[in-house]
Write a protein that holds these residues in place. Sequence first.
Motif: not given
Lengths: 378, 378, 378, 378
Positions: A14, A17-18, A21, A328
């Motif tokens: 998790x 990914x964050x 990004x 995000x």
Amino acid sequence: MSRPWNVGLIGTGFMGRAHTNAYRQVSQFFEGTWRPVLRAVCARNRDNAQAFAERWGFDEFETDWRALVCRDDIDAVDICTPNHLHHDIAIAAAEEGKAVLCEKPLAMNCMEGEAMCRAIERAKVPNLVWYNYRFVPAVTLAHQLVASGRLGQVFHYRAVFLQDWTISPDVPQGGAGTWRLDAASAGSGVTGDLLAHCIDTALWLNGPIQDVSAVTKTFVSQRKHVQTGQLQDVAIDDACAFLCRFQNGSLGVFESTRYARGHKALYTLEINGQHASIAWDLHDLHRLKYFEHRDESVVRGWRSVHVSDGDQPFMSHWWVPGLQIGYEHTFIHQLAEFLRSLDSGTEFHPNFRDALETQKVCDAVLASGQERDWKAVE
Amino acid sequence: MSRPWNVGLIGTGFMGRAHTNAYRQVSQFFEGTWRPVLRAVCARNRDNAQAFAERWGFDEFETDWRALVCRDDIDAVDICTPNHLHHDIAIAAAEEGKAVLCEKPLAMNCMEGEAMCRAIERAKVPNLVWYNYRFVPAVTLAHQLVASGRLGQVFHYRAVFLQDWTISPDVPQGGAGTWRLDAASAGSGVTGDLLAHCIDTALWLNGPIQDVSAVTKTFVSQRKHVQTGQLQDVAIDDACAFLCRFQNGSLGVFESTRYARGHKALYTLEINGQHASIAWDLHDLHRLKYFEHRDESVVRGWRSVHVSDGDQPFMSHWWVPGLQIGYEHTFIHQLAEFLRSLDSGTEFHPNFRDALETQKVCDAVLASGQERDWKAVE
Amino acid sequence: MSRPWNVGLIGTGFMGRAHTNAYRQVSQFFEGTWRPVLRAVCARNRDNAQAFAERWGFDEFETDWRALVCRDDIDAVDICTPNHLHHDIAIAAAEEGKAVLCEKPLAMNCMEGEAMCRAIERAKVPNLVWYNYRFVPAVTLAHQLVASGRLGQVFHYRAVFLQDWTISPDVPQGGAGTWRLDAASAGSGVTGDLLAHCIDTALWLNGPIQDVSAVTKTFVSQRKHVQTGQLQDVAIDDACAFLCRFQNGSLGVFESTRYARGHKALYTLEINGQHASIAWDLHDLHRLKYFEHRDESVVRGWRSVHVSDGDQPFMSHWWVPGLQIGYEHTFIHQLAEFLRSLDSGTEFHPNFRDALETQKVCDAVLASGQERDWKAVE
Amino acid sequence: MSRPWNVGLIGTGFMGRAHTNAYRQVSQFFEGTWRPVLRAVCARNRDNAQAFAERWGFDEFETDWRALVCRDDIDAVDICTPNHLHHDIAIAAAEEGKAVLCEKPLAMNCMEGEAMCRAIERAKVPNLVWYNYRFVPAVTLAHQLVASGRLGQVFHYRAVFLQDWTISPDVPQGGAGTWRLDAASAGSGVTGDLLAHCIDTALWLNGPIQDVSAVTKTFVSQRKHVQTGQLQDVAIDDACAFLCRFQNGSLGVFESTRYARGHKALYTLEINGQHASIAWDLHDLHRLKYFEHRDESVVRGWRSVHVSDGDQPFMSHWWVPGLQIGYEHTFIHQLAEFLRSLDSGTEFHPNFRDALETQKVCDAVLASGQERDWKAVE
């Protein structure tokens, strides 16, 4: 012209990914000298590493974090692993002279955290801990309001972080999405996972905590461990609440749990001052509640401020008034500020040393919960 | 493996940014055959075009939209210009055999819209109109709930879109951020800009509108025009409200304005059925309000649903429960669905023909406001 | 010392109870010369009349309203009957020189209302119409804010009154609780019952209405009539919405229905001015929403004002800050103000003439709904 | 036919008014054998006593509470004095065989409370303590929901009672409205005044508390005493928070203060169970928040229940759905239930013994705050 800043990322869950990004988005929305380049990603499983690299646009991948931190073509190491690996990776990366960006909590405990801080400071490398909620525009605005002095004397601080995803005894411990229930990987339960966020924000908004009295509870005492397939004792705290006294004379009440049916990720905070009060809620993160006692009395009331205007923190970089951003974006903001600090040479916050202060409170809380006594934060 | 899908984008304003972000983000979050490639961007001003291309990662740029639509290396044309250019660009792009993605409203009026639809259908090109609010997860969920039939007979539909950014008479018309106040560029005021969104969603959720009675108002009758520097008559509607009857027998009430002090972009909708009601609000776009009359009576009440779980529309692609997404994600979702339709060969909605239906209602509303009479939607 | 003021009340339904409660409560909470005495109550059914008198403490009862209005020991007649009796009773009471307090709406239509006003004015008797929502503290506060001029130019007024109690076709017409569905008793449906409240408040807060365009709808066309036991055509409006233009140049949007699933009695109003906006909601009647554009921009937001402090209208007479009052208190406030006007000799509002202005709007709305055309309010 | 029940009331402050209102209102809204008669009121100051008697309709007045409790024409004694008088009056009234209705908290401490309970039980007189918040319809509904078992295992209980009226150091201690700041009259500060309410409700909803850890704080250390005119030390707790463990295994967090800027009387409670959660807020006392995990997942959310329907507790006695009642009605409900218990011979709750349980928790909290240690509730 922007200059490349090569990132090596460890961990593809998790947070992997964050953070990724954020690296991909920051340069379109924030001007700056440094432009992140996704140089390499590391995961123990080769297929995972390769798939992640392809999907997110990393140039290369590794399966051994020790290989990654040694690469010459990496300027920064971002640690997105479970907590028990933070210590070794951070120290190795610092010793390699890399900038180190570490997911929170800093470490398994203060002893680890102290060692990490010493390594970082010895190496004099830029460093950051991802206490991303400081970078919610509404929370940054709260900090500006407090810093302006308009609250006057502060009397109370309260925060909760409530979830409900582990109520079922069928949730296991120790897996990809459930290592947070395994003390060997996580160190603690809600204290390090959730209260750590509340404490970081509190220290930022309201200053140091003197002492704490806590209660902890493990509602489900045994869960199947994903790695062994066996029922094993649960050694983390399912819930933790604590009282505290801040150095500024105010009282604090904190509570966190994963057994609060109806709350997915309800992080709320409130600060009550002599002249004004502020409240915020992660479930509607784009709003700040503000009460100003100096308003005319008959129309005095809590204001619900939609933090989406260009003069509010970070929002000139996004869309137009009334249009909210999401979770995000906090990582993008934190990264933008960090990159700016690289440029300006100013010290970035929250860094390892800041995160150690939060770790100290967490350790005192856990000790207090265990010994049922007030504990000073050393 | 994904295959490239080359995009040419015309217009570098707010919508140019929002669409480009979608092209950059979609492939990380949604699996699919087609991967957008930012091939070329077009703006009349060379410096703008170049800067935008660099910042957002377009390979090349153009300063004449006619050059862009003719390029062989472009699969799709995305139209982000002021409204008066939609017609010519869309038809030219269709004739070149490009997929056409057009910002809303479709056209300056139905006559233009009809011609555009004919060109699109003659060319048989994939087409989309950016009525992005359908792709807010909460709104998509609303559509699923309505489509499931659980509301029973629908009695009422109401929607408002309220802003407050043009109250000052010092706001000019005709500039970069203010072409929406210039009838020559925008066609209409709040009707095409804001009510068009409300109408598109309403037609999607509640079916065709039969007839309308409207009132329009221009509160500030003259504003300086940015291009001439002169005070000129304002020819757009500053506010517009209308009553309507839907084909399903329900009544509709719609209102839009840029003079509602306190509302930045408050788009709310509500639909009342025999068994259940639904409400939504753009200012908190991640929440759906749902009332279920079949709930046990003593604990019956409007539910505030935090649309952030993996079983809710689009949300399995994002973070974890409780963590909200924002405005820009609507474009990513719409694009993901469009790319999926390219793959599957199914018809995408909302397309040009859908947007023409909205245009017809807008035209009837404007005519009704002018003539002060009920108008059928033809 | 207080002096007795003898009340004769006609009608023992919901409003009979609410008004009687006001007579019983006013003197404990509001100082004043006049102290209401419950002299006699009238209901057609002898048992009802007697039981009501005993329960509520009326000295005597009557079964013929003509007998009641002629009694020498009565100072005031309070009319709580269905609407079709207002006209005859009010005129008879005025001719007897009684003060007349009439439940809203004033009459079945303007023609009746005109005759009633003439009778009242000929007799020069004190008079009141129970548009009680003006006396919700939050609404009175809204009026003070508007009257202070702080809103600046008003652009928009909107109000809804939404209920959901007649959705089932099994609800009959014409009975004790359901005469409001019977046109012979009620005159109209939601227009006279619900919109009349919205209109009265609107005229008070925002001045006269020029013209209207309405749509009305009867969703259930036949209902059993309680008196005949037969299915009969429903002649009232189940729902009604209208657009209007106010004399001050602002636009109005009003909607009312008894088919809005999820809303028990949701009367909301909002007024948008150049500098400030105000909103209110009957479901939380003790709160006023206030937006002040002159607040510092970064902390600008809708204020939720808990109207329970001693400096807010009427609240010094009740409990302590933070403790809310309820629906019934509006009648007590209105009565207290009326008794004060008797004492001071100042004209009370809303009186019959005020209520006639509301009736005119209602009649125009109903005519517009029927003829599908804009109607001037004469 | 109803039979008179003669009340003697001691104390003419805020609570004297609130209780008297209940005696005046109960028989109109609730059927029952017993009809309260306002026989005599007692205040030390003769003018106050007389004025109160006149305004509220007491037949007679006294200036010595000992005279009042001895009167033969009194069935019940209601104690609305400051806390330090509860003990003597309650025991004297019980010994005279009167029913005793005592304002909360029961006593200055447990020792007093024990003596009072023994006297009451020795005399076998009906008894009540005015923990009125149990009788908010929404709170009674919460109790019904818990009692139905639908929450499953309870994990968490939290409550706050936040006010802001003593922030100014100019607020004195020891006067008519400010005896609550004087330890000699009040016993404690927020603990007995505010937390006592939270604790009473918690014990009712969630069962016994085992042990507590508290922190207390006095922010303003000296205030002028109204009686002496001198600055004197403040001996009450301005704020108090505590953690606790309930016997059912759940954790509790409680907080109370008079220094929470922006909150007039914010009493909120929340209880989290395995299957459902409930929350309530005194500032909007007519609403209950309810979360039902067994709802269909995509439309699961906190329900905002407007507690104003006839099938919800007490509400069939009031107006119609959607119309809220207020604070004072809680006393009417409690009285109605008490009168019903007189009739049926069932034991009423909360009575003196129940209030003693709350007093025990308060004493443990205060001791814990002073000694900074966990304290068992004996």
